[in-house]
Scaffold this active site. Structure first.
Site, PDB file in Angstrom:
ATOM      1  N   SER A 153      10.536  -5.912 -53.476  1.00 23.57           N
ATOM      2  CA  SER A 153      11.065  -5.421 -52.201  1.00 23.57           C
ATOM      3  C   SER A 153      11.042  -3.903 -52.152  1.00 23.57           C
ATOM      4  O   SER A 153      10.765  -3.302 -51.115  1.00 23.57           O
ATOM      5  CB  SER A 153      12.507  -5.921 -52.000  1.00 23.57           C
ATOM      6  N   GLY A 177      16.168 -16.906 -48.093  1.00 24.50           N
ATOM      7  CA  GLY A 177      15.458 -16.719 -49.358  1.00 24.50           C
ATOM      8  C   GLY A 177      15.533 -15.271 -49.802  1.00 24.50           C
ATOM      9  O   GLY A 177      14.592 -14.745 -50.389  1.00 24.50           O
ATOM     10  N   ASP A 200      20.486 -17.781 -49.934  1.00 23.42           N
ATOM     11  CA  ASP A 200      19.587 -18.312 -50.958  1.00 23.42           C
ATOM     12  C   ASP A 200      20.316 -19.428 -51.700  1.00 23.42           C
ATOM     13  O   ASP A 200      21.477 -19.731 -51.412  1.00 23.42           O
ATOM     14  CB  ASP A 200      19.133 -17.213 -51.927  1.00 23.42           C
ATOM     15  N   LYS A 234      10.920 -12.780 -46.252  1.00 18.08           N
ATOM     16  CA  LYS A 234       9.880 -11.987 -46.911  1.00 18.08           C
ATOM     17  C   LYS A 234       9.297 -12.792 -48.061  1.00 18.08           C
ATOM     18  O   LYS A 234       9.992 -13.138 -49.009  1.00 18.08           O
ATOM     19  CB  LYS A 234      10.444 -10.664 -47.424  1.00 18.08           C
ATOM     20  N   HIS A 238       4.961 -18.452 -47.739  1.00 22.88           N
ATOM     21  CA  HIS A 238       3.720 -18.675 -48.506  1.00 22.88           C
ATOM     22  C   HIS A 238       3.945 -19.564 -49.733  1.00 22.88           C
ATOM     23  O   HIS A 238       2.989 -19.969 -50.388  1.00 22.88           O
ATOM     24  CB  HIS A 238       3.077 -17.340 -48.901  1.00 22.88           C
TER      25      HIS A 238
END
Length: 335
Positions: A153, A177, A200, A234, A238
């Protein structure tokens, strides 16, 4: 893997820190660096060869001088790239880089061919369980993973905050997350009016530090996500296939008000130019996703728009094309 493992060796030896402490523009000989290592008899030949190699890769700067009798002396300093591996640097990426080189994450590469032939998860084939279960049971790896993600990050968020202004328009933001909350910390530093919800899994939140203006909430994004004016993710989507992503995105859609916005930071593959240096880096990370997560993949703009539309988000804007990571902003279909 030689380049990344050589950098890892230098980081574990604290070479970037030794050079940084000498002074930003200082250059030290291998002997001077060796004198700061925690060993009475370091292998100077090995150290010199690692330094020479890292200089050839642009991590270190090499200065050569010739003495009165023709002897060559080498001195090494940090380049701009090398500064990213100094532990005291706020933009330090050392943890994230070392995370990629942990043996746990390297072994699955030797099982990828079996995933092609048999299907299934290369990580699970090599370790007997999926990555999420493995990390839940390995507290040390879980902590190292969280630190590595926070480190990423630090590298990604400053660029995002340079070109994306959507945070100006929201007052509450849930980072789904969000790990230990590093992204929200940076967002709040740039947009202090934003109140953050760091969401999270409970074992991840358990290691999160106190951050002013941020509440840590444990839960499961496949069941629900906290309501907020904006939802931020972020490098989360994926990790999953389209079906799993659909579940996550529909939960986000339910939690957003009609005027709310979904803010996703991910790579967007350029299908028209796969041979560019930038796309080669993205495609390399797509291979990493395949090796680590059976469901994980990087997506093109076409795939992102289809995925979001299927979850009820029709108004989609993509910012930051031309960078490694883009911002994909989506609104309710009614907007």
């Amino acid at each position: 893997f030689a380049s990344s493992l050589a950098v890892k060796a230098a980081v574990l030896l604290s070479v970037p820190d030794i050079l940084a402490k000498a002074a930003p523009q200082a250059a030290l000989t291998p002997q001077e660096i060796a004198a700061s290592l925690p060993s009475a008899f370091p292998n100077l030949d090995f150290l010199s060869r690692i330094l020479r190699f890292l200089a050839s890769k642009g991590i270190l700067r090499l200065f050569r001088t010739v003495g009165d009798v023709g002897q060559i002396q080498c001195r090494y300093g940090l380049t701009e790239a090398g500064m990213f591996f100094v532990k005291d640097n706020p933009k330090n990426l050392a943890h994230f880089m070392c995370l990629q080189q942990i043996e746990t994450f390297r072994v699955p590469w030797h099982f990828v061919h079996r995933s092609v032939l048999e299907g299934g998860d290369a990580f699970e084939k090599s370790h007997g369980k999926d990555i999420w279960t493995y990390m839940k049971e390995d507290e040390q790896l879980n902590d190292f993973f969280n630190v590595g993600m926070a480190s990423s990050s630090v590298g990604i968020m400053p660029k995002i905050l340079e070109f994306y202004e959507g945070f100006n328009h929201i007052h509450s933001l849930a980072d789904v997350g969000g790990g230990t909350g590093e992204a929200l910390r940076q967002i709040r530093a740039a947009f202090p009016h934003v109140q953050g919800i760091n969401f999270d899994l409970p074992h991840v939140i358990a290691t999160a530090p106190d951050i002013p203006g941020v509440v840590h909430v444990g839960g499961n994004m496949f069941e629900s996500v906290p309501p907020a004016e904006g939802i931020f993710m972020k490098r989360i989507i994926h990790n999953w296939n389209d079906q799993s992503c659909g579940t996550i995105l529909r939960n986000c859609h339910k939690s957003l008000p009609p005027e709310g916005r979904l803010i996703i930071v991910e790579m967007v593959l350029d299908e028209t130019n796969p041979n560019s240096p930038l796309e080669q880096r993205k495609l390399t990370l797509d291979m990493v996703m395949m090796e680590t997560l059976v469901e994980g993949k990087e997506r093109s703009e076409r795939e992102w728009r289809h995925l979001l539309s299927s979850a009820g988000f029709d108004k989609v804007h993509i910012y930051g094309n031309g960078f490694m990571y883009s911002v994909i902003e989506a609104f309710h279909a009614t907007q």
